[in-house]
Design a protein around this motif. Structure first.
Motif, PDB file in Angstrom:
ATOM      1  N   VAL A   1       0.822  -1.215   0.000  1.00 35.42           N
ATOM      2  CA  VAL A   1       0.000   0.000   0.000  1.00 35.42           C
ATOM      3  C   VAL A   1       0.851   1.259   0.000  1.00 35.42           C
ATOM      4  N   ALA A   2       2.140   1.150   0.314  1.00 33.65           N
ATOM      5  CA  ALA A   2       3.015   2.320   0.265  1.00 33.65           C
ATOM      6  C   ALA A   2       3.293   2.751  -1.168  1.00 33.65           C
ATOM      7  N   GLY A   3       3.131   1.817  -2.123  1.00 36.59           N
ATOM      8  CA  GLY A   3       3.366   2.143  -3.520  1.00 36.59           C
ATOM      9  C   GLY A   3       4.479   1.298  -4.108  1.00 36.59           C
ATOM     10  N   LYS A   4       4.697   1.464  -5.409  1.00 33.09           N
ATOM     11  CA  LYS A   4       5.728   0.707  -6.092  1.00 33.09           C
ATOM     12  C   LYS A   4       6.268   1.529  -7.253  1.00 33.09           C
ATOM     13  N   ILE A   5       7.522   1.246  -7.618  1.00 31.54           N
ATOM     14  CA  ILE A   5       8.127   1.936  -8.747  1.00 31.54           C
ATOM     15  C   ILE A   5       8.777   0.917  -9.662  1.00 31.54           C
ATOM     16  N   ARG A   6       8.836   1.262 -10.917  1.00 29.34           N
ATOM     17  CA  ARG A   6       9.486   0.432 -11.928  1.00 29.34           C
ATOM     18  C   ARG A   6      10.569   1.253 -12.594  1.00 29.34           C
ATOM     19  N   VAL A   7      11.809   0.836 -12.424  1.00 31.59           N
ATOM     20  CA  VAL A   7      12.943   1.520 -13.035  1.00 31.59           C
ATOM     21  C   VAL A   7      13.087   1.021 -14.468  1.00 31.59           C
ATOM     22  N   GLU A   8      13.110   1.928 -15.425  1.00 35.47           N
ATOM     23  CA  GLU A   8      13.167   1.546 -16.825  1.00 35.47           C
ATOM     24  C   GLU A   8      14.289   2.302 -17.536  1.00 35.47           C
ATOM     25  N   LYS A   9      14.532   1.938 -18.789  1.00 31.29           N
ATOM     26  CA  LYS A   9      15.558   2.596 -19.588  1.00 31.29           C
ATOM     27  C   LYS A   9      15.098   2.667 -21.041  1.00 31.29           C
ATOM     28  N   SER A  10      15.707   3.553 -21.774  1.00 36.40           N
ATOM     29  CA  SER A  10      15.463   3.657 -23.205  1.00 36.40           C
ATOM     30  C   SER A  10      16.516   2.809 -23.909  1.00 36.40           C
ATOM     31  N   TRP A  11      16.079   1.782 -24.634  1.00 35.66           N
ATOM     32  CA  TRP A  11      16.999   0.821 -25.226  1.00 35.66           C
ATOM     33  C   TRP A  11      17.497   1.294 -26.585  1.00 35.66           C
ATOM     34  N   PRO A  12      18.791   1.207 -26.824  1.00 38.74           N
ATOM     35  CA  PRO A  12      19.318   1.481 -28.172  1.00 38.74           C
ATOM     36  C   PRO A  12      19.162   0.245 -29.049  1.00 38.74           C
ATOM     37  N   ALA A  13      19.260   0.423 -30.342  1.00 36.39           N
ATOM     38  CA  ALA A  13      19.183  -0.711 -31.260  1.00 36.39           C
ATOM     39  C   ALA A  13      20.461  -1.541 -31.175  1.00 36.39           C
ATOM     40  N   LEU A  14      20.314  -2.853 -31.293  1.00 37.34           N
ATOM     41  CA  LEU A  14      21.469  -3.746 -31.261  1.00 37.34           C
ATOM     42  C   LEU A  14      22.337  -3.557 -32.501  1.00 37.34           C
ATOM     43  N   HIS A  15      23.630  -3.702 -32.306  1.00 41.08           N
ATOM     44  CA  HIS A  15      24.554  -3.657 -33.439  1.00 41.08           C
ATOM     45  C   HIS A  15      24.634  -5.044 -34.060  1.00 41.08           C
TER      46      HIS A  15
ATOM     47  N   TRP B   1       6.638  -7.137 -27.643  1.00 39.71           N
ATOM     48  CA  TRP B   1       7.120  -5.753 -27.545  1.00 39.71           C
ATOM     49  C   TRP B   1       8.421  -5.659 -26.750  1.00 39.71           C
ATOM     50  N   PHE B   2       8.448  -6.237 -25.544  1.00 37.08           N
ATOM     51  CA  PHE B   2       9.635  -6.139 -24.697  1.00 37.08           C
ATOM     52  C   PHE B   2      10.870  -6.715 -25.401  1.00 37.08           C
ATOM     53  N   LYS B   3      10.707  -7.864 -26.035  1.00 37.57           N
ATOM     54  CA  LYS B   3      11.840  -8.513 -26.705  1.00 37.57           C
ATOM     55  C   LYS B   3      12.317  -7.694 -27.896  1.00 37.57           C
ATOM     56  N   LEU B   4      11.360  -7.211 -28.694  1.00 39.67           N
ATOM     57  CA  LEU B   4      11.730  -6.435 -29.874  1.00 39.67           C
ATOM     58  C   LEU B   4      12.353  -5.096 -29.502  1.00 39.67           C
ATOM     59  N   GLU B   5      11.908  -4.521 -28.400  1.00 40.16           N
ATOM     60  CA  GLU B   5      12.465  -3.237 -27.973  1.00 40.16           C
ATOM     61  C   GLU B   5      13.951  -3.356 -27.677  1.00 40.16           C
ATOM     62  N   ARG B   6      14.357  -4.476 -27.101  1.00 35.90           N
ATOM     63  CA  ARG B   6      15.765  -4.667 -26.775  1.00 35.90           C
ATOM     64  C   ARG B   6      16.605  -4.944 -28.030  1.00 35.90           C
ATOM     65  N   MET B   7      15.954  -5.402 -29.090  1.00 38.65           N
ATOM     66  CA  MET B   7      16.670  -5.694 -30.320  1.00 38.65           C
ATOM     67  C   MET B   7      16.699  -4.489 -31.266  1.00 38.65           C
ATOM     68  N   LEU B   8      15.548  -3.838 -31.404  1.00 37.08           N
ATOM     69  CA  LEU B   8      15.405  -2.750 -32.369  1.00 37.08           C
ATOM     70  C   LEU B   8      15.549  -1.374 -31.758  1.00 37.08           C
ATOM     71  N   GLY B   9      15.549  -1.297 -30.433  1.00 40.05           N
ATOM     72  CA  GLY B   9      15.577  -0.005 -29.774  1.00 40.05           C
ATOM     73  C   GLY B   9      14.166   0.473 -29.468  1.00 40.05           C
ATOM     74  N   SER B  10      14.058   1.387 -28.514  1.00 37.61           N
ATOM     75  CA  SER B  10      12.748   1.882 -28.092  1.00 37.61           C
ATOM     76  C   SER B  10      12.012   2.598 -29.217  1.00 37.61           C
ATOM     77  N   ARG B  11      12.748   3.169 -30.169  1.00 31.54           N
ATOM     78  CA  ARG B  11      12.110   3.842 -31.300  1.00 31.54           C
ATOM     79  C   ARG B  11      11.802   2.863 -32.429  1.00 31.54           C
ATOM     80  N   GLY B  12      12.727   1.965 -32.704  1.00 27.21           N
ATOM     81  CA  GLY B  12      12.543   1.052 -33.821  1.00 27.21           C
ATOM     82  C   GLY B  12      11.402   0.083 -33.640  1.00 27.21           C
TER      83      GLY B  12
END
Length: 638
Positions: free
Chosen positions: A447-461, A620-631
């Motif tokens: 009940v105190a709350g929760k947070i999720r730490v996230e990042k913007s993923w770059p595209a894989l080389h 979505w999660f898997k592709l984001e790590r491969m293509l980047g958050s924008r791709g």
């Protein structure tokens, strides 16, 4: 009474309460009638002041002092007590943040807050916490600034050595620790989805500091109340009643870890906060023998030249990789007692498999009934194990037996069955997965709350010039995803590959899910005219050697590989010219690794290599790590 009603949890609990009350000649603590306080001490007024620093310890008013240690009857104890806040307008002492959350009457635990959690009425927004990009989910306040506390709330005898060590490490690591500790001290749930190899150790140290601080404060309160009760008996005065300071059982911190080497790393992090010369680690030699490698054993991963194995693989699998273990740790002021009984320890380090086997053997999970801090580390590795081994459903349940508990000292919210609404959960992973996001959304009820730490993923080389295509299929429900994927692979993707003489040879089929792997394997077995071999986590060394040789020599046109096999073995496969990803790999580095394997053979040009990835919106999660958050938005058209 109906015989069937006698076996209900409520009936058993009331029976235990009544028996305990008769033994101690006290009325049950859940007496609904208000009673006047018999002791002359005022009860603490639990008001919400999360930024209020912890009061300095002082001697008891009656002159009886104690020192923190282990058991209530132990000689090694430490002074515990709290001065009242002189700035409090009401004149009542303001409790520190720890007591506000885990005290007997936390204000945030109300019927309204519990209902809001059950109905998922979280108010979420993005917020910057120092260097951490976080999504905060709170019930009543859209700002974390009012819930974050300073690290000065950590006990001084733990904080001072910690800050001295911080001064000697990288400034970046110190900032990460300070930012994370400010959230942990507010007792929010934390889901850290981007724990890198470089930062893993410093994160372990700050979490163990928080856990040790919690255990220490809890034991201080217990020992303080023991002295108050003893003083009342010695002076024949009325016994104090505001002594609700315990759970049903003693263990209050649980670490869920994938391997014994992980347990060794966490224990090392824990003992960095207890560096006094007189401090002892009991049974440490036995622990090193069971959780480390034998003295004459050679760790091929740790001793291999740099670059031989990927860094994440070395970090994960160096040392003892047994996934069946459970360890109880009892904390005292001058020692850490390893291999303590579960009902006589403060912290538990265990794997999901080890806990599950212990529960099945004892036919009871009562030792998990009073967990107040839960830490799950390396969740990416745990998902590669059997997810069914997870034992979160056994946490914070009503115990089946009393285990010699003094019910007059159990906190009311334990008796009411509300402890899961105050448990602090800390989830750590290098990246996010659908299973872990579901766990975060559905199982965390703080009940105190929760947070999720996230990042913007770059595209894989990936190597330039390779023809790699992401093929999307329609899927409107996650329940249909497995069937839709199988149908698309067998009716669309694979037939096109088989029509090409070039693409129907030297082809690897990478399958992330073990269930999908069995399904595809059976499909290939039923098809005639296709030569193939397999590599799975159950393949023996001889099977692996034969499969690799048959595929490299061209005797087998297709090679089916499960992600679990590659996660545990990490073999470099030669002879690849075409790669079919049945689904995007969970671990993003696997995608780039397989695209480099064709070039292990001499004379391979990028134009000779093809890559096809079947995907849908639920990847979505898997592709984001491969293509980047924008791709990823471009591929899924969202």
């Amino acid at each position: 009474m109906d015989p069937e009603d006698a076996n209900t949890p409520t009936t058993r609990l009331l029976t235990l309460l009544n028996v305990s009350a008769l033994k101690s000649r006290k009325r049950p603590t859940e007496d609904p009638l208000p009673r006047e306080k018999l002791n002359k001490r005022k009860a603490l007024a639990f008001t919400a002041h999360p930024l209020q620093p912890e009061p300095e310890p002082s001697e008891f008013q009656n002159g009886a002092v104690s020192q923190l240690g282990g058991d209530p009857d132990a000689a090694e104890q430490e002074i515990d007590g709290h001065k009242g806040d002189q700035n409090d307008i009401a004149g009542e002492p303001i409790p520190p943040p720890h007591d506000q959350h885990f005290g007997p009457n936390p204000e945030i635990l109300t019927e309204h807050s519990r209902t809001a959690v059950d109905q998922k009425q979280w108010k979420s927004h993005r917020e910057k916490i120092g260097k951490l990009n976080a999504v905060a989910s709170l019930l009543f306040d859209l700002s974390l600034q009012k819930t974050r506390v300073k690290k000065s709330t950590v006990l001084e005898r733990l904080l001072n050595p910690f800050e001295a060590r911080q001064a000697k490490q990288l400034a970046e690591h110190a900032r990460i620790q300070d930012d994370l500790l400010s959230v942990l001290s507010a007792h929010l749930d934390v889901y850290h989805t981007c724990v890198s190899l470089e930062h893993h150790q410093c994160i372990r140290e700050v979490i163990t500091l928080h856990a040790l601080d919690h255990v220490t404060k809890k034991r201080r309160r217990v020992l303080k109340n023991n002295d108050r009760i003893s003083y009342a008996k010695s002076t024949s005065s009325d016994p104090p009643e505001d002594v609700q300071d315990q759970g049903f059982t003693r263990p209050s911190v649980l670490f869920l870890l994938p391997l014994r080497s992980s347990a060794l790393a966490w224990l090392n992090a824990l003992t960095t906060h207890t560096p006094s010369p007189s401090f002892q680690i009991e049974n440490h030699t036995r622990f090193l023998g069971e959780y480390g490698l034998p003295p004459d054993a050679l760790d091929k991963l740790a001793t291999a030249p740099p670059g031989t194995y990927p860094p994440d693989h070395v970090e994960m699998f160096k040392g003892n990789v047994d996934d069946n273990f459970r360890l109880g740790i009892k904390m005292t002021r001058k020692s850490v007692k390893l291999f303590s009984d579960f009902y006589n320890c403060d912290l538990i380090l265990a794997s999901p498999l080890g806990l599950r086997m212990s529960i099945e053997k004892q036919k009871s999970s009562d030792f998990l009934s009073s967990i107040e801090i839960l830490v799950i580390d390396q969740m990416n590795a745990l998902t590669m194990q059997n997810w069914e081994h997870f034992v979160l459903s056994h946490l914070n349940k009503m115990p089946k037996e009393s285990h010699d508990a003094d019910f007059s000292r159990i906190k009311p919210w334990y008796l009411d069955g509300f402890s899961s609404y105050l448990r602090q959960s800390i989830l750590l992973s290098p990246f996010e997965m659908s299973e872990t996001r579901s766990l975060y959304n559905t199982s965390l009820k703080n009940v105190a709350g929760k947070i999720r730490v996230e990042k913007s993923w770059p595209a894989l080389h990936v190597p330039e010039g390779i023809d790699h295509t992401f093929l999307t299929f329609d899927c409107l429900s996650p329940r249909e995803e497995a069937d839709k994927r199988f149908s698309y692979f067998t009716t669309q993707l694979l037939p096109k590959v088989l029509k090409s003489a070039v693409q129907s040879a030297n082809t690897v089929v990478f399958i992330p899910s073990s269930f999908d792997f069995i399904r595809v394997h059976n499909y290939f077995r039923r098809m005639s005219g296709i030569s193939f071999t397999v590599l799975s986590e159950y393949s023996s060394n001889q099977d692996i050697a034969r499969a690799r040789q048959a595929f490299f020599s061209g005797k087998q046109a297709f090679l089916l590989i499960s992600e679990r096999f590659h996660f545990y073995r990490r073999y470099k496969i030669r002879g690849i010219r075409n790669i079919l990803f049945y689904g995007p790999p969970t671990h993003p580095q696997f995608f780039s690794e397989f695209l480099t394997y064709p070039f292990l053979d001499e004379g391979v040009d990028p134009s000779d290599v093809t890559c096809r990835v079947a995907c849908c919106r639920y990847d979505w999660f898997k592709l984001e790590r491969m293509l980047g958050s924008r791709g990823v938005k471009e591929v899924l058209n969202e």
